[in-house]
Design an enzyme around this catalytic site. Structure first.
Site, PDB file in Angstrom:
ATOM      1  N   ILE A  47      44.101  38.523  36.494  1.00 22.42           N
ATOM      2  CA  ILE A  47      43.209  38.915  35.400  1.00 22.42           C
ATOM      3  C   ILE A  47      42.165  39.939  35.862  1.00 22.42           C
ATOM      4  O   ILE A  47      41.622  40.682  35.035  1.00 22.42           O
ATOM      5  CB  ILE A  47      42.522  37.660  34.803  1.00 22.42           C
ATOM      6  N   GLY A  80      37.964  31.801  50.822  1.00 31.14           N
ATOM      7  CA  GLY A  80      37.515  32.147  49.468  1.00 31.14           C
ATOM      8  C   GLY A  80      38.459  31.724  48.355  1.00 31.14           C
ATOM      9  O   GLY A  80      38.431  32.304  47.273  1.00 31.14           O
ATOM     10  N   GLN A  81      39.283  30.704  48.599  1.00 31.18           N
ATOM     11  CA  GLN A  81      40.182  30.238  47.533  1.00 31.18           C
ATOM     12  C   GLN A  81      39.363  29.701  46.369  1.00 31.18           C
ATOM     13  O   GLN A  81      38.517  28.834  46.540  1.00 31.18           O
ATOM     14  CB  GLN A  81      41.108  29.135  48.057  1.00 31.18           C
ATOM     15  N   HIS A 128      48.801  29.798  45.389  1.00 27.04           N
ATOM     16  CA  HIS A 128      49.229  31.078  44.811  1.00 27.04           C
ATOM     17  C   HIS A 128      49.342  32.117  45.911  1.00 27.04           C
ATOM     18  O   HIS A 128      48.538  32.140  46.838  1.00 27.04           O
ATOM     19  CB  HIS A 128      48.283  31.566  43.715  1.00 27.04           C
ATOM     20  N   HIS A 132      49.136  36.087  46.441  1.00 29.45           N
ATOM     21  CA  HIS A 132      48.792  37.385  45.866  1.00 29.45           C
ATOM     22  C   HIS A 132      49.816  38.397  46.357  1.00 29.45           C
ATOM     23  O   HIS A 132      50.143  38.440  47.553  1.00 29.45           O
ATOM     24  CB  HIS A 132      47.419  37.854  46.353  1.00 29.45           C
TER      25      HIS A 132
HETATM   26  P1  5GP Z   1      41.862  33.074  45.024  1.00 30.96           P
HETATM   27  O1  5GP Z   1      40.471  33.600  45.229  1.00 30.96           O
HETATM   28  O2  5GP Z   1      41.866  31.609  44.673  1.00 30.96           O
HETATM   29  O3  5GP Z   1      42.783  33.412  46.166  1.00 30.96           O
HETATM   30  O4  5GP Z   1      42.472  33.882  43.798  1.00 30.96           O
HETATM   31  C1  5GP Z   1      42.398  33.450  42.471  1.00 30.96           C
HETATM   32  C2  5GP Z   1      42.784  34.626  41.618  1.00 30.96           C
HETATM   33  O5  5GP Z   1      43.030  34.152  40.309  1.00 30.96           O
HETATM   34  C3  5GP Z   1      41.703  35.714  41.515  1.00 30.96           C
HETATM   35  O6  5GP Z   1      42.228  36.947  41.986  1.00 30.96           O
HETATM   36  C4  5GP Z   1      41.373  35.737  40.016  1.00 30.96           C
HETATM   37  O7  5GP Z   1      41.132  37.042  39.531  1.00 30.96           O
HETATM   38  C5  5GP Z   1      42.608  35.115  39.394  1.00 30.96           C
HETATM   39  N1  5GP Z   1      42.364  34.428  38.140  1.00 30.96           N
HETATM   40  C6  5GP Z   1      41.372  33.540  37.869  1.00 30.96           C
HETATM   41  N2  5GP Z   1      41.464  33.079  36.612  1.00 30.96           N
HETATM   42  C7  5GP Z   1      42.546  33.688  36.068  1.00 30.96           C
HETATM   43  C8  5GP Z   1      43.161  33.618  34.779  1.00 30.96           C
HETATM   44  O8  5GP Z   1      42.734  32.905  33.884  1.00 30.96           O
HETATM   45  N3  5GP Z   1      44.272  34.386  34.589  1.00 30.96           N
HETATM   46  C9  5GP Z   1      44.781  35.183  35.570  1.00 30.96           C
HETATM   47  N4  5GP Z   1      45.872  35.906  35.265  1.00 30.96           N
HETATM   48  N5  5GP Z   1      44.228  35.276  36.789  1.00 30.96           N
HETATM   49  C10 5GP Z   1      43.129  34.541  37.040  1.00 30.96           C
END
Ligand code: 5GP
Length: 123
Positions: free
Chosen positions: A40, A101-102, A108, A110
């Site tokens: 997003i 920073g999860q 997931h 990336h």
């Molecule tokens: P993390 O920081 O946990 O590795 O990554 C989480 C990712 O999820 C972030 O890049 C953030 O932009 C994405 N994200 C958070 N909420 C949503 C959402 O509601 N929809 C989508 N498509 N991505 C999201």
């Protein structure tokens, strides 16, 4: 706010809600074991998230508890998305826990691509 990845799986996390169809996502790939959708808030020209469909918090959780079929399915789904970017290259990243920073407590990967991706890690 980064999460504590040692906590039990939280069924109310945002990716669990996407999997249940409660909130929309721009889906790019789906099969029995995995779902891929656009982030997003993209941090590269292409920024796709690939998630397993099962309830796993992190890579260490997933690799310990998931079945061989789930593990193969997730890895192949990541490969399916990555394969579209073989020519110019791509980067895979899985943040886990507070130091990394999860933010979302559902495993997931990336997939970043579509242009120069900068240094491997922030200094
Ligand atoms: P993390 O920081 O946990 O590795 O990554 C989480 C990712 O999820 C972030 O890049 C953030 O932009 C994405 N994200 C958070 N909420 C949503 C959402 O509601 N929809 C989508 N498509 N991505 C999201």
């Amino acid at each position: 706010m980064p999460i504590d990845a040692t906590q039990p799986y939280d069924d109310g996390n945002i990716f669990a809600r996407i999997l249940r169809g409660e909130i929309p996502a721009n889906r790019v790939y789906e099969d029995e074991h995995a779902l891929a959708f656009h982030d997003i808030a993209p941090q590269a020209p292409v920024h796709v998230l690939v998630i397993p469909k099962g309830p796993y918090v992190s890579w260490d959780d997933f690799s310990a508890r998931a079945s061989d079929a789930e593990i193969a399915g997730f890895i192949r789904a990541i490969g399916h998305v990555a394969r579209e970017h073989v020519g110019r290259g791509y980067r895979l990243l899985a943040n886990t826990g507070g130091d990394a920073g999860q933010e979302v407590p559902h495993l997931h990967m990336h997939v970043f691509a579509g242009g120069p991706l900068g240094p491997m890690i922030a200094r």
